[in-house]
Design a protein around this motif. Structure first.
Motif, short mmCIF file in Angstrom:
data_model
loop_
_atom_site.label_atom_id
_atom_site.label_comp_id
_atom_site.label_asym_id
_atom_site.label_seq_id
_atom_site.Cartn_x
_atom_site.Cartn_y
_atom_site.Cartn_z
N VAL A 47 0.83 -1.21 0.00
CA VAL A 47 0.00 0.00 0.00
C VAL A 47 0.86 1.25 0.00
O VAL A 47 1.77 1.38 0.82
CB VAL A 47 -0.89 0.07 1.27
N THR A 48 0.54 2.18 -0.87
CA THR A 48 1.15 3.51 -0.85
C THR A 48 0.06 4.53 -0.59
O THR A 48 -1.00 4.46 -1.21
CB THR A 48 1.78 3.83 -2.22
N THR A 49 0.31 5.43 0.36
CA THR A 49 -0.67 6.48 0.66
C THR A 49 -0.13 7.80 0.10
O THR A 49 1.01 8.15 0.35
CB THR A 49 -0.85 6.56 2.19
N LEU A 50 -0.96 8.50 -0.68
CA LEU A 50 -0.47 9.75 -1.30
C LEU A 50 -0.38 10.89 -0.28
O LEU A 50 0.67 11.49 -0.11
CB LEU A 50 -1.37 10.15 -2.47
N VAL A 51 -1.49 11.21 0.37
CA VAL A 51 -1.48 12.32 1.34
C VAL A 51 -1.07 11.74 2.70
O VAL A 51 -1.78 10.91 3.26
CB VAL A 51 -2.86 12.99 1.43
N GLY A 52 0.06 12.19 3.18
CA GLY A 52 0.65 11.61 4.38
C GLY A 52 -0.02 12.03 5.67
O GLY A 52 -1.03 12.73 5.66
N PRO A 53 0.56 11.62 6.82
CA PRO A 53 -0.01 11.91 8.14
C PRO A 53 -0.16 13.41 8.39
O PRO A 53 0.68 14.20 7.92
CB PRO A 53 0.99 11.31 9.12
N ASP A 54 -1.20 13.78 9.12
CA ASP A 54 -1.44 15.17 9.53
C ASP A 54 -1.47 16.16 8.35
O ASP A 54 -1.18 17.34 8.53
CB ASP A 54 -0.39 15.64 10.56
N SER A 55 -1.80 15.67 7.17
CA SER A 55 -1.83 16.56 6.00
C SER A 55 -3.26 16.68 5.50
O SER A 55 -4.09 15.82 5.75
CB SER A 55 -0.93 16.02 4.89
N ASP A 56 -3.49 17.76 4.74
CA ASP A 56 -4.85 18.10 4.33
C ASP A 56 -5.14 17.56 2.93
O ASP A 56 -4.57 18.04 1.94
CB ASP A 56 -4.98 19.63 4.37
N VAL A 57 -6.00 16.58 2.84
CA VAL A 57 -6.31 15.93 1.56
C VAL A 57 -7.10 16.84 0.62
O VAL A 57 -7.05 16.68 -0.60
CB VAL A 57 -7.04 14.57 1.81
N HIS A 58 -7.79 17.85 1.17
CA HIS A 58 -8.58 18.75 0.31
C HIS A 58 -7.70 19.55 -0.65
O HIS A 58 -8.11 19.89 -1.74
CB HIS A 58 -9.36 19.77 1.15
N VAL A 59 -6.53 19.94 -0.18
CA VAL A 59 -5.72 20.90 -0.95
C VAL A 59 -4.34 20.32 -1.32
O VAL A 59 -3.37 21.04 -1.48
CB VAL A 59 -5.52 22.22 -0.16
N TYR A 60 -4.28 19.03 -1.51
CA TYR A 60 -3.00 18.37 -1.78
C TYR A 60 -2.44 18.75 -3.17
O TYR A 60 -3.19 18.86 -4.14
CB TYR A 60 -3.23 16.86 -1.71
N THR A 61 -1.14 18.95 -3.22
CA THR A 61 -0.46 19.14 -4.50
C THR A 61 0.36 17.89 -4.79
O THR A 61 1.34 17.62 -4.09
CB THR A 61 0.49 20.36 -4.45
#
Ligand SMILES: [Zn+2]
Length: 289
Positions: A47-61
């Motif tokens: 498994v690879t997760t794109l948006v890491g810990p404590d990060s905001d998935v709404h505004v990911y670059t």
């Protein structure tokens, strides 16, 4: 059969190609989905997760390496309901032929205005629907693992069932008139609808827009009028807005709610179950007296 021959047979069996299947490459858009996939998939998935810990998935670059991860994946698990606005372009530019699995497909979405509220995982009952659908998607992509995925999903669903009861028991201990708090953005609509705690937020269902002075004034008025006992920070958001609201109203800062992303391993919520427990503990300790 001698002991030595038996041992040889066992070793051959372990080394046989049947047992050395390549793990299934799965990309999860953010950490909560990554946790579900890891729990159900075990060592049959990578498994690879794109948006890491404590990060905001709404505004990911997305980073350039994310396109490569998606190109290499057989499955891409996303929340849907408008959470990952940046994802379709990333998938397209990667040229990936991965199957896109929308984990929220089986839930009844809540609406906030005209937009769907994407935060369905904050109801544990919805999380059970996510887990069942993810297990089915893994089984379809890796039929040899179907039995293992079903077994692991079943065990996890039982834990989620118990977790749902824990939340209900915890909320029941809070006096009804104190079941209302302020959080940073509208991430807890499904939690509110399922468990009967009112959560009011200066930001809408996405963190993409800043609140206006009028929005903030309205929240401050509401805290005073409704005697809302506590305001909460969020692990994915800036603290300043909530600290300012607390200072202007005298409401206490009840702690931090984990909303749209898990914490790192050393934080209080590296898994979904930890997250829900952390949040009910934060809410009850701020509200039950
Ligand atoms: Zn959110």
């Amino acid at each position: 059969m001698t002991m030595r021959r038996l041992l040889l047979c066992v070793l051959l069996l372990i080394a046989s190609p049947l047992h050395a299947a390549e793990p299934l490459n799965v990309v999860a858009s953010f950490s909560i989905l990554g946790d579900f996939v890891r729990t159900i998939g075990g060592d049959r998935v990578n498994v690879t997760t794109l948006v890491g810990p404590d990060s905001d998935v709404h505004v990911y670059t997305p980073a350039p390496s994310d396109a490569k991860r998606i190109a290499d994946a057989k499955l891409v698990i996303v929340n849907g309901l408008g959470l990952e606005g940046w994802l379709p372009r990333l998938v397209q530019s990667s040229g990936s032929k991965a199957t896109i699995v929308i984990a929220s497909a089986g839930i009844a979405p809540l609406k906030l205005g005209s937009a769907a509220d994407p935060h369905a995982w904050q109801s544990v009952l919805n999380a059970k629907v996510y887990v069942t659908d993810i297990a089915n998607a893994l089984a379809a992509a890796d039929p040899d693992g179907a039995e293992a995925f079903r077994t692991q999903a079943k065990a996890y669903l039982e834990k989620l069932e118990a977790l749902d009861r824990e939340v209900r028991d915890a909320v029941a201990k809070i006096p009804a008139e104190r079941r209302k708090v302020i959080s940073t953005h509208d991430a807890f609509g499904y939690f509110a609808a399922e468990y009967g705690v009112q959560l009011i937020a200066p930001l809408g269902v996405s963190t993409e827009t800043e609140p206006s002075a009028r929005d903030i004034a309205a929240i401050i008025g509401q805290i005073k009028a409704q005697k809302i006992p506590a305001v909460f920070l969020e692990n994915i958001s800036d603290d300043r807005l909530i600290r300012r609201i607390a200072a202007e109203t005298g409401a206490k800062v009840g702690g931090t709610l984990i909303s749209d992303g898990l914490t790192g391993e050393k934080g209080p919520a590296p898994t979904y179950i930890d997250m829900v427990r952390h949040n009910i503990k934060a809410l009850t300790s701020a509200l039950d007296h």
